[in-house]
Design a protein around this motif. Structure first.
Motif, PDB file in Angstrom:
ATOM      1  N   THR A 140     -28.949 -20.660 -21.812  1.00 48.74           N
ATOM      2  CA  THR A 140     -28.918 -19.752 -20.669  1.00 48.74           C
ATOM      3  C   THR A 140     -30.382 -19.386 -20.392  1.00 48.74           C
ATOM      4  OG1 THR A 140     -28.789 -17.683 -21.918  1.00 48.74           O
ATOM      5  CG2 THR A 140     -26.698 -18.856 -21.527  1.00 48.74           C
ATOM      6  N   PRO A 141     -30.648 -18.573 -19.396  1.00 49.54           N
ATOM      7  CA  PRO A 141     -32.051 -18.229 -19.156  1.00 49.54           C
ATOM      8  C   PRO A 141     -32.776 -17.605 -20.353  1.00 49.54           C
ATOM      9  CG  PRO A 141     -30.765 -17.682 -17.228  1.00 49.54           C
ATOM     10  CD  PRO A 141     -29.777 -18.109 -18.304  1.00 49.54           C
ATOM     11  N   ARG A 142     -32.040 -16.879 -21.210  1.00 49.38           N
ATOM     12  CA  ARG A 142     -32.705 -16.183 -22.320  1.00 49.38           C
ATOM     13  C   ARG A 142     -32.169 -16.529 -23.704  1.00 49.38           C
ATOM     14  NH1 ARG A 142     -32.027 -10.107 -21.127  1.00 49.38           N
ATOM     15  NH2 ARG A 142     -29.899 -10.789 -20.803  1.00 49.38           N
ATOM     16  N   LEU A 143     -31.109 -17.327 -23.769  1.00 53.67           N
ATOM     17  CA  LEU A 143     -30.396 -17.531 -25.031  1.00 53.67           C
ATOM     18  C   LEU A 143     -30.099 -18.996 -25.300  1.00 53.67           C
ATOM     19  CD1 LEU A 143     -27.723 -14.736 -24.453  1.00 53.67           C
ATOM     20  CD2 LEU A 143     -29.822 -14.524 -25.813  1.00 53.67           C
ATOM     21  N   VAL A 144     -29.881 -19.287 -26.578  1.00 54.21           N
ATOM     22  CA  VAL A 144     -29.318 -20.564 -27.006  1.00 54.21           C
ATOM     23  C   VAL A 144     -28.042 -20.239 -27.765  1.00 54.21           C
ATOM     24  CG1 VAL A 144     -29.630 -22.629 -28.410  1.00 54.21           C
ATOM     25  CG2 VAL A 144     -31.597 -21.634 -27.233  1.00 54.21           C
ATOM     26  N   LEU A 145     -26.939 -20.833 -27.333  1.00 53.94           N
ATOM     27  CA  LEU A 145     -25.674 -20.730 -28.057  1.00 53.94           C
ATOM     28  C   LEU A 145     -25.512 -22.049 -28.788  1.00 53.94           C
ATOM     29  CD1 LEU A 145     -25.461 -18.668 -25.652  1.00 53.94           C
ATOM     30  CD2 LEU A 145     -23.004 -18.997 -25.822  1.00 53.94           C
ATOM     31  N   PHE A 185     -13.905 -26.199 -30.163  1.00 57.13           N
ATOM     32  CA  PHE A 185     -14.586 -24.993 -29.688  1.00 57.13           C
ATOM     33  C   PHE A 185     -14.635 -24.020 -30.848  1.00 57.13           C
ATOM     34  CE2 PHE A 185     -10.105 -24.431 -28.406  1.00 57.13           C
ATOM     35  CZ  PHE A 185      -9.777 -23.286 -29.116  1.00 57.13           C
ATOM     36  N   GLY A 186     -15.422 -22.961 -30.672  1.00 56.30           N
ATOM     37  CA  GLY A 186     -15.525 -21.970 -31.725  1.00 56.30           C
ATOM     38  C   GLY A 186     -16.490 -20.866 -31.354  1.00 56.30           C
ATOM     39  N   VAL A 187     -16.882 -20.120 -32.352  1.00 54.32           N
ATOM     40  CA  VAL A 187     -17.829 -19.028 -32.177  1.00 54.32           C
ATOM     41  C   VAL A 187     -19.235 -19.594 -32.346  1.00 54.32           C
ATOM     42  CG1 VAL A 187     -18.613 -16.807 -33.094  1.00 54.32           C
ATOM     43  CG2 VAL A 187     -16.156 -17.306 -32.950  1.00 54.32           C
ATOM     44  N   PHE A 188     -20.080 -19.305 -31.368  1.00 49.36           N
ATOM     45  CA  PHE A 188     -21.472 -19.749 -31.380  1.00 49.36           C
ATOM     46  C   PHE A 188     -22.368 -18.740 -32.084  1.00 49.36           C
ATOM     47  CE2 PHE A 188     -19.916 -21.578 -27.327  1.00 49.36           C
ATOM     48  CZ  PHE A 188     -20.428 -22.872 -27.366  1.00 49.36           C
ATOM     49  N   ALA A 189     -23.418 -19.255 -32.713  1.00 52.64           N
ATOM     50  CA  ALA A 189     -24.557 -18.418 -33.086  1.00 52.64           C
ATOM     51  C   ALA A 189     -25.347 -18.194 -31.811  1.00 52.64           C
ATOM     52  CB  ALA A 189     -25.418 -19.130 -34.125  1.00 52.64           C
ATOM     53  N   VAL A 190     -25.774 -16.953 -31.574  1.00 55.46           N
ATOM     54  CA  VAL A 190     -26.537 -16.619 -30.368  1.00 55.46           C
ATOM     55  C   VAL A 190     -27.976 -16.334 -30.789  1.00 55.46           C
ATOM     56  CG1 VAL A 190     -26.776 -15.047 -28.413  1.00 55.46           C
ATOM     57  CG2 VAL A 190     -24.491 -15.664 -29.247  1.00 55.46           C
ATOM     58  N   GLU A 191     -28.865 -17.162 -30.283  1.00 60.11           N
ATOM     59  CA  GLU A 191     -30.277 -17.092 -30.645  1.00 60.11           C
ATOM     60  C   GLU A 191     -31.097 -16.751 -29.405  1.00 60.11           C
ATOM     61  OE1 GLU A 191     -33.210 -20.745 -31.430  1.00 60.11           O
ATOM     62  OE2 GLU A 191     -31.675 -20.545 -32.990  1.00 60.11           O
ATOM     63  N   GLU A 235     -34.818 -15.652 -32.820  1.00 60.22           N
ATOM     64  CA  GLU A 235     -34.130 -14.631 -33.607  1.00 60.22           C
ATOM     65  C   GLU A 235     -32.619 -14.700 -33.364  1.00 60.22           C
ATOM     66  OE1 GLU A 235     -34.859  -9.845 -34.312  1.00 60.22           O
ATOM     67  OE2 GLU A 235     -35.759 -10.853 -32.595  1.00 60.22           O
ATOM     68  N   LEU A 236     -31.829 -14.568 -34.435  1.00 66.21           N
ATOM     69  CA  LEU A 236     -30.376 -14.540 -34.291  1.00 66.21           C
ATOM     70  C   LEU A 236     -29.962 -13.174 -33.774  1.00 66.21           C
ATOM     71  CD1 LEU A 236     -27.731 -16.252 -34.910  1.00 66.21           C
ATOM     72  CD2 LEU A 236     -27.472 -14.672 -36.828  1.00 66.21           C
ATOM     73  N   ALA A 237     -29.300 -13.171 -32.597  1.00 66.01           N
ATOM     74  CA  ALA A 237     -28.870 -11.914 -31.981  1.00 66.01           C
ATOM     75  C   ALA A 237     -27.444 -11.566 -32.359  1.00 66.01           C
ATOM     76  CB  ALA A 237     -28.998 -11.997 -30.461  1.00 66.01           C
ATOM     77  N   GLY A 238     -26.629 -12.566 -32.714  1.00 69.11           N
ATOM     78  CA  GLY A 238     -25.243 -12.292 -33.056  1.00 69.11           C
ATOM     79  C   GLY A 238     -24.366 -13.509 -32.894  1.00 69.11           C
ATOM     80  N   TYR A 273     -27.454  -9.290 -23.031  1.00 72.51           N
ATOM     81  CA  TYR A 273     -27.265 -10.510 -23.818  1.00 72.51           C
ATOM     82  C   TYR A 273     -25.789 -10.833 -24.045  1.00 72.51           C
ATOM     83  CZ  TYR A 273     -32.251 -10.262 -25.098  1.00 72.51           C
ATOM     84  OH  TYR A 273     -33.624 -10.212 -25.081  1.00 72.51           O
ATOM     85  N   ALA A 274     -24.965  -9.817 -24.322  1.00 72.74           N
ATOM     86  CA  ALA A 274     -23.540 -10.071 -24.566  1.00 72.74           C
ATOM     87  C   ALA A 274     -22.891 -10.682 -23.326  1.00 72.74           C
ATOM     88  CB  ALA A 274     -22.819  -8.787 -24.974  1.00 72.74           C
ATOM     89  N   SER A 275     -23.172 -10.123 -22.166  1.00 74.03           N
ATOM     90  CA  SER A 275     -22.601 -10.660 -20.925  1.00 74.03           C
ATOM     91  C   SER A 275     -23.092 -12.071 -20.643  1.00 74.03           C
ATOM     92  CB  SER A 275     -22.946  -9.753 -19.741  1.00 74.03           C
ATOM     93  OG  SER A 275     -22.380  -8.484 -19.906  1.00 74.03           O
ATOM     94  N   GLU A 276     -24.384 -12.299 -20.853  1.00 78.58           N
ATOM     95  CA  GLU A 276     -24.966 -13.624 -20.610  1.00 78.58           C
ATOM     96  C   GLU A 276     -24.349 -14.676 -21.522  1.00 78.58           C
ATOM     97  OE1 GLU A 276     -29.432 -15.599 -20.882  1.00 78.58           O
ATOM     98  OE2 GLU A 276     -29.249 -13.479 -20.325  1.00 78.58           O
ATOM     99  N   ALA A 277     -24.239 -14.350 -22.801  1.00 76.71           N
ATOM    100  CA  ALA A 277     -23.671 -15.303 -23.764  1.00 76.71           C
ATOM    101  C   ALA A 277     -22.176 -15.500 -23.535  1.00 76.71           C
ATOM    102  CB  ALA A 277     -23.935 -14.818 -25.192  1.00 76.71           C
ATOM    103  N   ALA A 278     -21.462 -14.404 -23.278  1.00 71.04           N
ATOM    104  CA  ALA A 278     -20.017 -14.508 -23.064  1.00 71.04           C
ATOM    105  C   ALA A 278     -19.700 -15.297 -21.795  1.00 71.04           C
ATOM    106  CB  ALA A 278     -19.391 -13.115 -23.005  1.00 71.04           C
TER     107      ALA A 278
END
Length: 178
Positions: free
Chosen positions: A6-11, A62-68, A74-77, A109-114
Protein backbone atom coordinates in the motif's frame (compact mmCIF):
# COMPACT_ATOMS: atom_id res chain seq x y z
CA UNK A 1 5.05 -15.54 -1.36
CA UNK A 2 1.98 -13.34 -1.06
CA UNK A 3 2.80 -9.68 -0.51
CA UNK A 4 0.66 -6.56 -0.84
CA UNK A 5 2.05 -3.04 -0.90
CA UNK A 6 0.00 0.00 0.00
CA UNK A 7 1.29 3.57 0.01
CA UNK A 8 2.75 3.15 3.52
CA UNK A 9 2.66 -0.57 4.33
CA UNK A 10 3.74 -4.04 3.27
CA UNK A 11 1.37 -6.90 4.08
CA UNK A 12 3.31 -10.15 3.95
CA UNK A 13 3.65 -13.65 5.36
CA UNK A 14 5.24 -14.15 8.75
CA UNK A 15 9.00 -14.37 9.36
CA UNK A 16 10.88 -15.77 12.33
CA UNK A 17 12.00 -12.25 13.28
CA UNK A 18 8.37 -11.17 13.69
CA UNK A 19 7.84 -13.16 16.90
CA UNK A 20 9.52 -10.66 19.26
CA UNK A 21 7.75 -7.50 18.04
CA UNK A 22 4.37 -9.25 17.80
CA UNK A 23 4.90 -10.64 21.31
CA UNK A 24 5.40 -7.07 22.53
CA UNK A 25 2.12 -6.04 20.90
CA UNK A 26 0.32 -9.07 22.40
CA UNK A 27 1.77 -8.33 25.85
CA UNK A 28 0.11 -4.89 25.93
CA UNK A 29 -3.14 -5.18 27.92
CA UNK A 30 -4.57 -2.08 26.22
CA UNK A 31 -4.09 -3.61 22.75
CA UNK A 32 -5.51 -6.97 23.79
CA UNK A 33 -8.47 -5.80 25.89
CA UNK A 34 -10.95 -6.27 23.03
CA UNK A 35 -9.36 -9.30 21.38
CA UNK A 36 -10.34 -12.85 22.33
CA UNK A 37 -10.67 -13.17 26.08
CA UNK A 38 -9.23 -9.69 26.58
CA UNK A 39 -6.01 -10.84 28.22
CA UNK A 40 -2.42 -10.27 27.05
CA UNK A 41 -0.76 -13.22 25.34
CA UNK A 42 2.59 -14.81 26.13
CA UNK A 43 5.42 -15.28 23.65
CA UNK A 44 4.48 -18.97 23.44
CA UNK A 45 0.85 -18.11 22.68
CA UNK A 46 1.97 -15.58 20.10
CA UNK A 47 4.18 -18.20 18.44
CA UNK A 48 1.12 -20.47 18.33
CA UNK A 49 -0.91 -17.67 16.72
CA UNK A 50 1.70 -17.17 14.00
CA UNK A 51 1.88 -20.92 13.40
CA UNK A 52 -1.91 -21.16 13.10
CA UNK A 53 -2.03 -18.17 10.74
CA UNK A 54 0.65 -19.73 8.54
CA UNK A 55 -1.24 -23.05 8.49
CA UNK A 56 -4.37 -21.20 7.40
CA UNK A 57 -2.37 -19.68 4.54
CA UNK A 58 -1.31 -23.18 3.49
CA UNK A 59 -4.80 -24.67 3.89
CA UNK A 60 -7.03 -21.84 2.62
CA UNK A 61 -4.86 -19.68 0.36
CA UNK A 62 -5.41 -16.67 2.62
CA UNK A 63 -4.60 -15.72 6.17
CA UNK A 64 -3.45 -13.06 8.57
CA UNK A 65 -0.68 -10.83 7.23
CA UNK A 66 2.24 -9.34 9.09
CA UNK A 67 1.92 -5.57 8.65
CA UNK A 68 5.22 -3.80 8.17
CA UNK A 69 5.86 -0.08 7.78
CA UNK A 70 7.22 0.48 4.28
CA UNK A 71 9.71 3.14 5.30
CA UNK A 72 11.25 1.62 8.42
CA UNK A 73 10.51 -2.11 8.12
CA UNK A 74 9.03 -2.01 11.63
CA UNK A 75 6.31 -4.57 12.42
CA UNK A 76 3.11 -2.64 13.14
CA UNK A 77 0.84 -5.62 13.80
CA UNK A 78 -1.38 -8.21 12.14
CA UNK A 79 -4.25 -7.75 9.70
CA UNK A 80 -5.99 -10.31 7.57
CA UNK A 81 -8.40 -13.12 7.00
CA UNK A 82 -9.39 -16.23 8.91
CA UNK A 83 -12.19 -18.76 8.93
CA UNK A 84 -14.40 -17.82 11.89
CA UNK A 85 -15.05 -20.55 14.44
CA UNK A 86 -17.38 -18.64 16.74
CA UNK A 87 -19.96 -17.39 17.28
CA UNK A 88 -22.26 -19.85 15.52
CA UNK A 89 -23.81 -17.03 13.47
CA UNK A 90 -20.59 -16.63 11.47
CA UNK A 91 -18.87 -20.01 11.97
CA UNK A 92 -17.30 -21.16 8.72
CA UNK A 93 -17.40 -17.70 7.12
CA UNK A 94 -14.29 -15.77 6.20
CA UNK A 95 -13.68 -12.96 8.68
CA UNK A 96 -11.29 -10.02 8.64
CA UNK A 97 -9.49 -8.79 11.72
CA UNK A 98 -6.80 -6.34 12.74
CA UNK A 99 -4.55 -5.59 15.69
CA UNK A 100 -1.78 -3.04 15.71
CA UNK A 101 0.68 -1.94 18.35
CA UNK A 102 -0.56 1.04 20.32
CA UNK A 103 2.14 3.36 18.92
CA UNK A 104 0.59 2.81 15.47
CA UNK A 105 -2.98 3.75 16.44
CA UNK A 106 -4.66 6.86 15.08
CA UNK A 107 -2.57 7.05 11.91
CA UNK A 108 -4.88 5.22 9.51
CA UNK A 109 -2.70 2.12 9.29
CA UNK A 110 -5.47 -0.28 10.39
CA UNK A 111 -7.85 1.06 7.74
CA UNK A 112 -5.16 1.03 5.05
CA UNK A 113 -4.10 -2.54 5.80
CA UNK A 114 -7.65 -3.83 6.26
CA UNK A 115 -8.74 -2.28 2.96
CA UNK A 116 -5.88 -4.05 1.19
CA UNK A 117 -6.78 -7.35 2.89
CA UNK A 118 -10.47 -6.97 2.01
CA UNK A 119 -9.63 -6.22 -1.62
CA UNK A 120 -7.35 -9.27 -1.63
CA UNK A 121 -10.21 -11.43 -0.31
CA UNK A 122 -12.92 -10.23 -2.68
CA UNK A 123 -10.91 -9.62 -5.84
CA UNK A 124 -7.80 -11.78 -5.73
CA UNK A 125 -9.20 -14.78 -3.85
CA UNK A 126 -12.69 -14.56 -5.34
CA UNK A 127 -14.59 -14.68 -2.07
CA UNK A 128 -18.23 -13.55 -2.22
CA UNK A 129 -18.50 -12.25 1.36
CA UNK A 130 -16.35 -11.21 4.31
CA UNK A 131 -17.49 -10.59 7.88
CA UNK A 132 -15.97 -8.87 10.89
CA UNK A 133 -16.71 -9.91 14.46
CA UNK A 134 -16.05 -7.01 16.82
CA UNK A 135 -16.73 -6.30 20.46
CA UNK A 136 -19.76 -4.05 20.52
CA UNK A 137 -18.00 -1.37 22.57
CA UNK A 138 -14.93 -1.21 20.29
CA UNK A 139 -15.63 2.10 18.55
CA UNK A 140 -12.22 2.33 16.87
CA UNK A 141 -12.61 -1.06 15.17
CA UNK A 142 -16.21 -0.24 14.24
CA UNK A 143 -14.87 2.89 12.53
CA UNK A 144 -12.45 0.74 10.52
CA UNK A 145 -15.29 -1.58 9.51
CA UNK A 146 -17.32 1.46 8.45
CA UNK A 147 -14.41 2.76 6.35
CA UNK A 148 -14.34 -0.64 4.61
CA UNK A 149 -18.01 -0.26 3.67
CA UNK A 150 -19.06 -3.06 6.02
CA UNK A 151 -22.55 -2.91 7.49
CA UNK A 152 -23.50 -3.87 11.06
CA UNK A 153 -25.84 -6.86 10.75
CA UNK A 154 -26.53 -8.18 14.24
CA UNK A 155 -25.42 -8.28 17.85
CA UNK A 156 -24.81 -11.61 19.56
CA UNK A 157 -23.29 -12.73 22.84
CA UNK A 158 -19.89 -14.44 22.76
CA UNK A 159 -20.58 -18.10 23.62
CA UNK A 160 -17.56 -18.45 25.93
CA UNK A 161 -16.60 -15.01 27.23
CA UNK A 162 -20.12 -13.57 27.49
CA UNK A 163 -19.51 -10.13 25.99
CA UNK A 164 -21.59 -8.64 23.17
CA UNK A 165 -20.26 -8.86 19.63
CA UNK A 166 -21.41 -6.90 16.61
CA UNK A 167 -21.38 -8.78 13.33
CA UNK A 168 -20.43 -6.71 10.28
CA UNK A 169 -20.52 -7.92 6.71
CA UNK A 170 -19.88 -6.96 3.12
CA UNK A 171 -20.39 -8.96 -0.04
CA UNK A 172 -18.72 -8.54 -3.41
CA UNK A 173 -21.65 -6.56 -4.89
CA UNK A 174 -21.69 -4.12 -1.96
CA UNK A 175 -17.92 -3.74 -2.21
CA UNK A 176 -18.06 -3.00 -5.93
CA UNK A 177 -20.81 -0.43 -5.40
CA UNK A 178 -18.99 1.18 -2.49
Amino acid sequence: MTEIRTPRLVLRRWLEDDLAPLSEIHADPVVMRRIGDGRPRSTEQTAGDIEAWEEEWDDEGFGVFAVELLGSGELAGAVGLYVAGTPDEVAGQVAIGWRLGRVFWGQGYASEAAHAALEFALQDRGLDRVVAVLRTNDRASAAVADKLGMQAESIVRHPVHGHDLTMFGIDLTQYQEW
